[in-house]
Write an enzyme that holds these catalytic residues in place. Structure first.
Site, PDB file in Angstrom:
ATOM      1  N   GLU A  25       0.884  -1.268  -0.071  1.00 24.62           N
ATOM      2  CA  GLU A  25      -0.170  -0.136   0.077  1.00 24.62           C
ATOM      3  C   GLU A  25       0.694   1.369  -0.072  1.00 24.62           C
ATOM      4  O   GLU A  25       0.597   2.474  -0.585  1.00 24.62           O
ATOM      5  CB  GLU A  25      -0.926  -0.049   1.170  1.00 24.62           C
ATOM      6  CG  GLU A  25      -2.027   1.159   0.994  1.00 24.62           C
ATOM      7  CD  GLU A  25      -3.165   0.632   2.214  1.00 24.62           C
ATOM      8  OE1 GLU A  25      -4.283  -0.210   1.756  1.00 24.62           O
ATOM      9  OE2 GLU A  25      -2.998   0.952   3.476  1.00 24.62           O
TER      10      GLU A  25
ATOM     11  N   HIS B  85       8.010 -26.503   0.348  1.00 26.73           N
ATOM     12  CA  HIS B  85       7.483 -27.229  -0.284  1.00 26.73           C
ATOM     13  C   HIS B  85       6.319 -26.817  -1.192  1.00 26.73           C
ATOM     14  O   HIS B  85       5.688 -27.681  -1.919  1.00 26.73           O
ATOM     15  CB  HIS B  85       6.867 -28.385   0.409  1.00 26.73           C
ATOM     16  CG  HIS B  85       7.941 -29.240   1.574  1.00 26.73           C
ATOM     17  ND1 HIS B  85       8.446 -30.322   1.152  1.00 26.73           N
ATOM     18  CD2 HIS B  85       8.506 -28.692   2.521  1.00 26.73           C
ATOM     19  CE1 HIS B  85       9.273 -30.504   2.116  1.00 26.73           C
ATOM     20  NE2 HIS B  85       9.290 -29.748   2.977  1.00 26.73           N
TER      21      HIS B  85
ATOM     22  N   LYS C 274     -13.769   1.636  -2.912  1.00 26.22           N
ATOM     23  CA  LYS C 274     -14.769   2.312  -1.835  1.00 26.22           C
ATOM     24  C   LYS C 274     -15.925   2.782  -2.288  1.00 26.22           C
ATOM     25  O   LYS C 274     -16.936   2.627  -1.853  1.00 26.22           O
ATOM     26  CB  LYS C 274     -13.893   3.066  -0.948  1.00 26.22           C
ATOM     27  CG  LYS C 274     -12.983   2.333   0.324  1.00 26.22           C
ATOM     28  CD  LYS C 274     -12.275   3.193   1.106  1.00 26.22           C
ATOM     29  CE  LYS C 274     -11.213   2.373   1.847  1.00 26.22           C
ATOM     30  NZ  LYS C 274     -10.599   3.523   2.841  1.00 26.22           N
TER      31      LYS C 274
END
Length: 421
Positions: free
Chosen positions: A269, A295, A410
């Site tokens: 961010e 793995h 938003k």
């Protein structure tokens, strides 16, 4: 204490040193007031005392009735708290359990509510802006589920942590709720050492004074010019941001998983931006946990695109003397070489071997060794990554502290529920 080392070569050309000096100057200038997280190790000490005072001033806490703390917040309002809680919980210092409501996932909300009873729970609502949709929606759900009487019997049971003057702050004032404010110049993802983290972590029983002291000690050392390795690492990342566009944090302990999630938000961010020249910049953060992800991801690191740098975090002393038994099993005797060794020895050997395999494959790596997990070392880790993020942002010529890309989602969400067309 922490130890830092690196495998990549930093030659320090004249141009690189100029970039480092300019970035240090920018960060130093910000330290004088524009960016507030630098002031938290010192300024938040009063919050530690305020939280401790609540133990006698708040009748519910004083009575010993509170055993659980519900933290209602998302992103910067929860990730840092979870990181500290995960790392320090195994030390046995915690006196109250922290529960996190941080996602709109209805199954998780329902499951977490089922762990709590109103009589034993303190509710802490955290939102810097005061209007975070996930946070307010979950808070409404908790009010309904637990029958919280905010204007009466449960007034002492709910606290809000937010910006002064925000909608959540006004809500708290309207109901006479306990309130702590976040400094205006401290962004959410940099706020763990503010009231956001210090209040719930102190009430949970953690040594937040030591947490702040660890952060403050490293911060002072940095501004005194004693942490040259941090500047050099930032410069290497900046110089190779196109060639090595993925920044991997490979943490060798399950308790570090939430710290890696906090790092991913902080890094992504802050640095994924459009710079002053209109170019899209930023390195993609990836958080891995060893030895599990050996793995699942190691193959890609070694033989995939050479576009990654990898930082290994290991814990020297886990404080858990679990030893592999001297047992030999038919047909799998080849694993007996590790018998009698501690699991601490095993996981750190796996970390060293994985790192060496990357070095031999030409992947730039560096390492952070935490000698022993305690509040001071966790505080140091927090401020280290915050400073590293600020330095790289200064070198990239971006605004490290805004997040314009987040706002569009938003707006679209709001339009989805309010568009009558």
């Amino acid at each position: 204490m922490l130890r830092f080392d690196r495998d990549f070569t930093f030659e320090g050309s004249e141009a690189q040193h100029r970039v480092m000096e300019e970035a240090f100057a920018v960060v130093t200038e910000e330290h004088k007031g524009r960016i507030g997280y630098y002031d938290l190790p010192e300024g938040s000490r009063t919050l530690v005392e305020a939280a401790k005072a609540l133990e006698t001033q708040n009748s519910l806490l004083a009575s010993g009735a509170i055993t659980d703390i519900a933290v209602i917040g998302i992103g910067g309002s929860s990730l840092g708290i979870k990181a500290v809680d995960s790392l320090l919980a195994s030390r046995g210092d915690k006196t109250r359990e922290l529960h996190f409501f941080e996602n709109s996932d209805p199954i998780d909300i329902t499951r977490t509510m089922a762990k709590l009873t109103k009589e034993k729970t303190l509710f802490v609502v955290i939102s810097k802006s005061g209007g975070t949709i996930e946070t307010t929606s979950i808070f409404k759900t908790l009010i309904a589920h637990f029958g919280l009487e905010l204007d009466g019997a449960d007034r002492e049971r709910v606290f809000v942590i937010t910006d002064a003057g925000s909608s959540l702050s006004k809500f708290g004032d309207a109901y006479g709720l306990g309130q702590f404010n976040i400094p205006d110049n401290v962004g959410g993802r940099f706020s763990v050492l503010s009231a956001v983290g210090i209040i719930p972590l102190t009430l949970a029983g953690y040594d937040t004074a030591a947490l702040l002291a660890g952060a403050g000690s490293f911060l002072t050392s940095f501004f005194e010019g004693k942490e040259q390795h941090l500047l050099e690492k930032a410069c290497f990342i900046y110089e190779h941001d196109r060639e090595h566009s993925v920044n991997v944090l490979f943490s060798y302990a399950n308790d570090l998983e939430n710290f890696t999630k906090w790092y991913v938000q902080l890094w992504g961010e802050s640095l994924g931006k459009v710079d002053a020249m209109g170019s899209h910049v930023g390195m993609t953060p990836v958080g891995l946990i060893g030895s599990v992800d050996q793995h699942s991801f190691l193959q890609l690191l070694i033989e995939g695109p050479k576009d990654k740098t990898v930082t290994f975090i290991s814990i020297e002393d886990f404080g858990a003397p679990l030893v592999i038994p001297e047992i030999s099993l038919k047909h799998i005797e080849k694993t007996d070489f590790i018998n009698g060794k501690s699991f601490s020895t095993l996981i750190n050997a796996q970390c060293a071997a994985t790192r060496e395999s990357l070095v031999r494959s030409g992947v730039p790596t560096d390492g952070i060794v935490i000698e022993q997990i305690d509040a001071a070392s966790v505080g140091t880790m927090i401020i280290y990554y915050e400073l590293l993020t600020s330095l790289v942002g200064a070198m990239l010529l971006v605004n490290t502290y805004d997040q314009p890309g987040v706002e569009l989602g938003k707006v679209i969400l709001y339009e989805t529920f309010t568009d009558k067309g």
